[in-house]
Motif scaffolding. Structure first.
Motif: not given
Length: 469
Positions: A24-29, A146-153, A215-227
């Motif tokens: 989901k994160v990869a497709l939304s990014s 960078a934001g889209a990359t980090l959300m996936v990585v 719509y798509v961006r608002l549906s994803v969760t925050e990066s687990p490493l950042f949390r």
């Protein structure tokens, strides 16, 4: 070379990735990046086709071309500013909120360009407003990648970061393909209608894309490493100004910038400036647009393949192969373009796109693995955007000036530019440590030798030494 900086406390073991969430994160990014790059790349193509006549009509033809590409460069100048700005807040507040804001800025600026009066209506205010809109676009795209990359990585398993980042990286050629299709459709109009109102339609279409993207961006969760990093109580792990920590040991930032110069310069040469050069030596605009469509398709295939390959053989090997490729193939590519044959033009552009993809595809995981979690958004974003500024922002302007100075459209300056920037990337990546499989929770070294591999790294990664060659 120089010794590694002192180790810092690691942030703890990485969370196990959830496959469904990762998809989901990869497709939304991917979708978000498609929309962002559609808006940004649309401007570059339109600058070559129409902006010189619409916003700089009193200039000499050559001066108008240079002025038009100068506004293109303005967007690239703003990209490092956006990288630093969104990087700061992305490292302090989170990745997701910054991605939503960048999309709003990009879509809004593109829509405003679509309704902007031209020079004939409001005079000098028209190019001034055009540049301002382009600067806003540059700031937005500066924080997007960078934001889209980090959300996936930061969601992915260490062994497959390249593969999943390749999905997100497809957003660039998809965005370019979408923008090329939109422009191709409008160029079918008679020239007077295209210049009167047709050029506006692709920009106005951005409003619809903005709604979908939000719509798509608002549906994803925050990066687990950042949390995870945000929950740390270690004050040293949470710098008040991430940029200061990055600049304290700037080696990683310098390398990140230099490695990206080659792919960005080549993108500018085979896409943005190719319209100007090829049409000047006799090709029809429709022929070049067809070539651009083929290069977009080639990128769609090559980027995920090279990204996945970097998981197996390393980031360095893939980037170095692409850099050496353009050094060797720059002259043959432009020799194909100079034949006057449309099929050979397309072949040359596709070959250029393939070697560009080899340099570009591993950048996401490579730059992400150079920086610790608390400064990763700032470091990766600023390095990438400085490369975009140096390699992509000024290349069309330099190319136009050199070709004009040669008193005739010749490809020699373009070959020299391609070879020179390819050599920069090749030399720097050769001197850069391999980062594949690095534990992203290890904040020990920013661009120096990676710390011990933990979390989801592979066994061979654990034994790898990160010392510079």
């Amino acid at each position: 070379m120089t010794a590694a900086p002192p180790s810092r406390k690691a942030e703890g073991p990485a969370p196990v990735p959830d496959p469904a969430l990762l998809r989901k994160v990869a497709l939304s990014s991917l979708l978000g990046t498609v929309i962002e790059y559609y808006d940004f790349l649309l401007y570059g193509t339109m600058a070559a086709l129409a902006f010189g006549r619409l916003f700089f009509p009193e200039s000499h033809e050559t001066a108008g071309m240079i002025a038009s590409f100068g506004t293109l460069a303005a967007g690239y100048v703003a990209r490092p500013l956006g990288g630093a700005l969104f990087g700061h807040f992305g490292d302090r507040l989170g990745r997701k909120s910054m991605l939503v804001l960048t999309m709003i800025l990009m879509g809004g600026a593109s829509f405003l360009i679509g309704v902007l009066p031209t020079y004939g209506t409001i005079g000098i205010a028209a190019p001034v407003l055009l540049v301002l809109c382009r600067v806003v676009q540059g700031i937005a795209i500066g924080g997007e990648w960078a934001g889209a990359t980090l959300m996936v990585v930061e969601h992915a398993d260490a062994r497959r970061r390249g593969l999943w980042n390749g999905v997100m990286q497809m957003g660039s050629p998809l965005g370019f393909l979408l923008s090329t299709l939109a422009i191709t459709a409008t160029t079918l109009l008679p020239e007077d209608q295209f210049l009167a109102w047709g050029w506006r339609l692709p920009f106005l279409f951005s409003a619809l894309l903005l709604v979908i993207g939000l719509y798509v961006r608002l549906s994803v969760t925050e990066s687990p490493l950042f949390r995870q990093a945000a929950d740390e109580k270690n004050g040293d792990a949470a710098p008040r100004i991430p940029l200061v920590r990055v600049l304290r040991d700037p080696r990683a930032l310098v390398r990140a910038c230099a490695v990206g110069i080659g792919p960005f310069a080549l993108t500018a040469l085979i896409s943005t400036f190719m319209l100007t050069y090829a049409t000047s030596i006799g090709y029809a605009t429709s022929d070049v647009m067809t070539g651009l469509l083929f290069t977009s398709v080639a990128g769609l295939v090559a980027i995920p393949l090279f990204s996945a390959l970097s998981d197996r053989v390393g980031r360095r090997a893939v980037v170095l192969g692409g850099a050496v490729g353009i050094v060797v193939l720059a002259y043959p590519v432009y020799a194909l373009v100079d034949t006057g044959s449309t099929p050979l033009l397309i072949l040359g552009m596709v070959v250029g796109q393939v070697v560009q993809s080899a340099m570009y595809a591993p950048l996401g995981p490579l730059l992400s693995e150079m920086f610790g979690t608390r400064v990763r958004y700032t470091g990766a974003s600023l390095g990438y955007q400085l490369a975009a500024l140096v390699g992509g922002g000024f290349t069309p302007l330099i190319a136009g000036s050199l070709v004009s100075a040669s008193r005739g459209m010749t490809s020699t300056p373009l070959v020299v530019l391609a070879v020179s920037t390819g050599l920069v990337t090749a030399l720097v990546i050769w001197r850069t440590a391999e980062t594949r499989g690095r534990d992203l929770t290890d904040d020990a070294a920013l661009g120096g030798p990676p710390g011990p591999q933990r979390g989801h790294g592979t066994p061979d990664d654990a034994a790898r030494k990160g010392a510079d060659r």
